[in-house]
Design a protein around this motif. Sequence first.
Motif, mmCIF file in Angstrom:
data_model
loop_
_atom_site.group_PDB
_atom_site.id
_atom_site.type_symbol
_atom_site.label_atom_id
_atom_site.label_comp_id
_atom_site.label_asym_id
_atom_site.label_seq_id
_atom_site.Cartn_x
_atom_site.Cartn_y
_atom_site.Cartn_z
ATOM 1 N N ILE A 205 9.385 13.014 -52.872
ATOM 2 C CA ILE A 205 9.952 14.419 -53.061
ATOM 3 C C ILE A 205 9.552 14.908 -51.601
ATOM 4 O O ILE A 205 8.459 15.087 -51.291
ATOM 5 C CB ILE A 205 9.478 15.185 -54.017
ATOM 6 C CG1 ILE A 205 9.864 14.575 -55.457
ATOM 7 C CG2 ILE A 205 10.294 16.431 -54.097
ATOM 8 C CD1 ILE A 205 9.182 15.282 -56.733
ATOM 9 N N ALA A 206 10.567 15.423 -50.815
ATOM 10 C CA ALA A 206 10.301 15.970 -49.499
ATOM 11 C C ALA A 206 9.695 17.211 -49.627
ATOM 12 O O ALA A 206 9.915 17.942 -50.711
ATOM 13 C CB ALA A 206 11.516 16.178 -48.759
ATOM 14 N N ASP A 207 8.885 17.377 -48.556
ATOM 15 C CA ASP A 207 8.238 18.662 -48.249
ATOM 16 C C ASP A 207 8.851 19.876 -48.611
ATOM 17 O O ASP A 207 8.542 20.944 -49.399
ATOM 18 C CB ASP A 207 7.235 18.840 -47.125
ATOM 19 C CG ASP A 207 6.213 17.771 -47.135
ATOM 20 O OD1 ASP A 207 5.817 17.207 -48.189
ATOM 21 O OD2 ASP A 207 5.434 17.543 -45.897
ATOM 22 N N ALA A 208 9.993 20.071 -47.730
ATOM 23 C CA ALA A 208 11.024 21.050 -47.928
ATOM 24 C C ALA A 208 11.417 21.291 -49.581
ATOM 25 O O ALA A 208 11.506 22.538 -49.697
ATOM 26 C CB ALA A 208 12.156 20.506 -47.045
ATOM 27 N N GLU A 209 11.973 20.289 -50.124
ATOM 28 C CA GLU A 209 12.081 20.657 -51.368
ATOM 29 C C GLU A 209 11.165 21.307 -52.474
ATOM 30 O O GLU A 209 11.142 22.008 -53.196
ATOM 31 C CB GLU A 209 12.512 19.078 -52.177
ATOM 32 C CG GLU A 209 13.744 18.590 -51.692
ATOM 33 C CD GLU A 209 14.050 17.377 -52.367
ATOM 34 O OE1 GLU A 209 14.890 17.178 -53.130
ATOM 35 O OE2 GLU A 209 13.723 16.207 -51.852
ATOM 36 N N CYS A 210 9.666 20.495 -52.314
ATOM 37 C CA CYS A 210 8.747 21.103 -52.817
ATOM 38 C C CYS A 210 8.676 22.608 -52.546
ATOM 39 O O CYS A 210 8.095 23.342 -53.494
ATOM 40 C CB CYS A 210 7.398 20.311 -52.556
ATOM 41 S SG CYS A 210 7.476 18.460 -53.099
ATOM 42 N N ASP A 211 8.391 22.705 -51.234
ATOM 43 C CA ASP A 211 8.196 24.146 -50.594
ATOM 44 C C ASP A 211 9.058 25.338 -51.351
ATOM 45 O O ASP A 211 8.667 26.597 -51.771
ATOM 46 C CB ASP A 211 8.455 24.355 -49.401
ATOM 47 C CG ASP A 211 7.294 23.526 -48.518
ATOM 48 O OD1 ASP A 211 6.339 23.117 -49.210
ATOM 49 O OD2 ASP A 211 7.426 23.168 -47.188
#
Length: 428
Positions: A52-58
């Motif tokens: 899961i990409a950092d941007a999605e997590c953020d």
Amino acid sequence: MTMDAKANVAALFQDFLTSYDAYSKDEVWQELSQSFKAFWHQRVLSADPGPIADAECDEVIRILDRNGKGNTKNSEAVAKAMVPQGAWRRMFNEFHTKPALGGLVDKVLAETVPLSKAALIDQLYAKNAGQKNNLTGPSGNTISAFLAAYDPINNLSMISLNDRRAVIEFLGLPVPFDWETASVGTRIVTTNQVILDGVRALGLTGSARTLSVFFYSLPFKNAWKGEHTVKREDKKVTVTVPTLTNEVEEVVPDVDSVRESMQIQGLLAQIGTLMGFKIWLPKSDRGRVLKVWKAEDGELLEELPLGYDSTTTKTIEQIDVLWLKKRSIVRAFEVEHTTSVYSGLLRMADLVALQPNINVKLHIVAPAEKREKVLQEIQRPVFSLLEGRALSEMCTYLSYDSIRDLGDLKHLTHLSDKVIEDYEEVAE
């Protein structure tokens, strides 16, 4: 509580509602909850093997944690969860790649029967025992944050068990378990219901989110948390008088806790040198710290290049880690491994008392489980009424995990020390 006290709480709540649009805020939280659920089911529990990409997590971290990257003072977030950004990201990817762990968290979130939910939380704590992933700490912050994001109408966003206990004791609510022996699952689930039932019996209405915001509103927060406003000659400051339930007797730290603190000292030294600072360590600590941090020539100072009087200099020399640029201290760190967390705070307070106009960024670094203790103690009257500025205005809290996350950042040599502001927490 007396009848007058109950009436006062109800009156404070009505005053609170004059400035808090509960209906609109609940609508916002219904949308945020749907966003969290969509991310949880479509990304975390997805069979897609990719990370899961950092941007999605953020985007979701901003919902869970007020300190989430990109949040502002006006953002809507569950609470200050004191979980580093990188730890949240790793947690989501761990759930994603370990279906047994992610599936168990999913069961916790979806369960509606209180006893079953408590049992599932305890099962999760047992499964995750020994893993330093910020999921199952003793305060229950992370699980409670997940629950509040999943269902903000029925789950309190007062995620700290210590705060819940303080509210329960202030309101005189009966608790059907023993605090010292009950499991974390029992504490999380039961305190949620005890508080909701108790305040509604006092005439307070609204969602769990609305009630949680009220609990932290002034002056009700001051009442249950033991905070008071004291007027100094120059301004008013908030001080905290700890209650007996929050007092912890000092104990001799075990070998593992001391060893961990030395590792954190070494990591702070390493991060500082990568950012271009010279390092000072107390001479009594150097032998142990240098076992985990290999200093290059010139990185570790033999003498402090300061122009203070001897008393001030001797105080500064005992601080665990200093970052210096030329002849100036830029940041000072006290790494706490004791139960009481007093030693570091006292050293910082001594420094401020000796030099009221000193302009150094101060930090208490301690394990996540000591976070509330640090933030409470820093607001004691003795620290809040220092000449010049209150210690809480100069000194922030950093968790061990946040220091580890800082150490994992890429390109530290190109980063400013201001990056620490993304990880620190201010007592307020």
